[in-house]
Design an enzyme around this catalytic site. Structure first.
Site, PDB file in Angstrom:
ATOM      1  N   SER A 105      13.719  47.902  45.697  1.00 43.53           N
ATOM      2  CA  SER A 105      13.538  46.548  45.156  1.00 43.53           C
ATOM      3  C   SER A 105      12.236  45.949  45.653  1.00 43.53           C
ATOM      4  CB  SER A 105      14.700  45.654  45.578  1.00 43.53           C
ATOM      5  OG  SER A 105      14.347  44.306  45.338  1.00 43.53           O
ATOM      6  N   ASP A 112      13.312  42.174  40.568  1.00 44.92           N
ATOM      7  CA  ASP A 112      14.265  41.064  40.617  1.00 44.92           C
ATOM      8  C   ASP A 112      13.611  39.785  40.121  1.00 44.92           C
ATOM      9  OD1 ASP A 112      16.693  42.138  41.938  1.00 44.92           O
ATOM     10  OD2 ASP A 112      15.251  42.645  43.513  1.00 44.92           O
ATOM     11  N   MET A 121      18.056  37.623  37.111  1.00 46.38           N
ATOM     12  CA  MET A 121      18.994  36.637  37.681  1.00 46.38           C
ATOM     13  C   MET A 121      18.591  35.283  37.129  1.00 46.38           C
ATOM     14  SD  MET A 121      19.059  38.265  41.455  1.00 46.38           S
ATOM     15  CE  MET A 121      17.646  39.283  41.049  1.00 46.38           C
ATOM     16  N   MET A 164      14.087  35.881  39.274  1.00 45.90           N
ATOM     17  CA  MET A 164      14.990  34.762  39.602  1.00 45.90           C
ATOM     18  C   MET A 164      14.396  33.467  39.069  1.00 45.90           C
ATOM     19  SD  MET A 164      15.738  35.634  43.563  1.00 45.90           S
ATOM     20  CE  MET A 164      16.081  37.316  44.106  1.00 45.90           C
TER      21      MET A 164
HETATM   22  C1  DX5 Z   1      19.202  40.276  45.571  1.00 50.77           C
HETATM   23  C2  DX5 Z   1      18.435  41.263  44.747  1.00 50.77           C
HETATM   24  C3  DX5 Z   1      18.293  42.567  45.413  1.00 50.77           C
HETATM   25  C4  DX5 Z   1      17.565  42.522  46.731  1.00 50.77           C
HETATM   26  C5  DX5 Z   1      18.143  43.606  47.578  1.00 50.77           C
HETATM   27  O1  DX5 Z   1      19.470  39.158  44.815  1.00 50.77           O
HETATM   28  O2  DX5 Z   1      19.068  41.483  43.514  1.00 50.77           O
HETATM   29  O3  DX5 Z   1      17.726  43.547  44.550  1.00 50.77           O
HETATM   30  O4  DX5 Z   1      16.187  42.673  46.613  1.00 50.77           O
HETATM   31  O5  DX5 Z   1      17.598  43.513  48.841  1.00 50.77           O
HETATM   32  P1  DX5 Z   1      18.247  44.240  50.103  1.00 50.77           P
HETATM   33  O6  DX5 Z   1      18.288  45.699  49.797  1.00 50.77           O
HETATM   34  O7  DX5 Z   1      17.294  43.873  51.205  1.00 50.77           O
HETATM   35  O8  DX5 Z   1      19.617  43.654  50.286  1.00 50.77           O
HETATM   36 ZN    ZN Z   2      18.372  43.219  42.272  1.00 49.73          ZN
END
Ligand code: DX5
Ligand code: ZN
Length: 214
Positions: A6, A33, A66, A35
């Site tokens: 990610s 990701d 998201m 947001m």
């Molecule tokens: C959280 C994201 C994830 C995040 C995961 O809302 O959807 O993809 O980047 O990060 P780690 O692996 O650090 O939990």
């Molecule tokens: Zn994610």
């Protein structure tokens, strides 16, 4: 194991360097990701950054939206080179229609569910999906702790996919590291997303290798 690091946990001042690392690693995808500050209590990056990533990244892009009303952005996500477009079930009033729109745009369709959303709500859509993304943390931030009930959800989803003859693969996102990754592999996950475990590691290439070899 298929690994989708990610980018949220990358160094945004050195994105080109971090994407180059992904290109040279054994990661099979790159997870982006997006947001909006409404669906989740955080804002990450949008289309201009994704276009830049598209130019540099040699791995397929796995986009996790998201955001509310993701149906408004199907063609823009496609134009950023996404191979997979993931929308949240909780963000879609007309999930079946959104999935059709994603397919019509030429992408693979993924549906994501939050930790408190039961797997059974996917029952009437899994046959149309290419991927189901199970959140193993509450979405919005990297570096959170893995929620152990996700392991039960992976097993339940696996049974539902076979009952419904779905070819969808199971991706898990949040708090993935070598230990939780091993448990997820045993439970039947196909793809692991990892942010902090990869990008905050001293040796990100070795961290990716560890997950790939699970
Ligand atoms: C959280 C994201 C994830 C995040 C995961 O809302 O959807 O993809 O980047 O990060 P780690 O692996 O650090 O939990
Ligand atoms: Zn994610």
């Amino acid at each position: 194991m298929i690994v989708s690091p990610s980018l949220l946990s990358a160094d945004f001042g050195n994105l080109a360097r971090d994407i180059e690392m992904i290109n040279h690693s054994k990661a099979q995808m790159l997870h982006l990701d997006v947001m909006d500050g409404v669906f989740v209590p955080n804002i990450s990056f949008g289309f201009p950054v994704m276009k830049y990533v598209q130019q540099l990244c040699k791995k397929p892009l796995d986009v996790h939206l998201m955001i509310v009303e993701p149906q408004k952005f199907v063609s823009q996500v496609r134009d950023c080179g996404a191979e997979i477009m993931n929308v949240h079930l909780e963000a879609c009033n007309h999930l079946d229609r959104v999935v059709q729109q994603i397919h019509d745009a030429g992408m693979k369709a993924g549906v994501t569910i939050n930790p408190a959303t039961p797997v059974c709500l996917l029952r009437d859509i899994v046959a149309q999906l290419d991927l189901v993304l199970l959140m193993s943390v509450n979405p919005g931030f990297g570096g959170q702790q893995f929620i152990p009930n996700t392991l039960n959800k992976v097993r339940e989803l696996k049974a539902l996919l076979s009952e419904k003859n779905s070819h969808a693969v199971i991706e898990v996102d949040g708090g993935v590291n070598a230990e939780t990754g091993k448990l997820l592999a045993e439970a039947g996950a196909d793809i692991l997303v990892a942010g902090n475990y990869v990008f905050k590691a001293q040796d990100p290439i070795a961290a990716i290798d560890t997950l790939v070899n699970l």
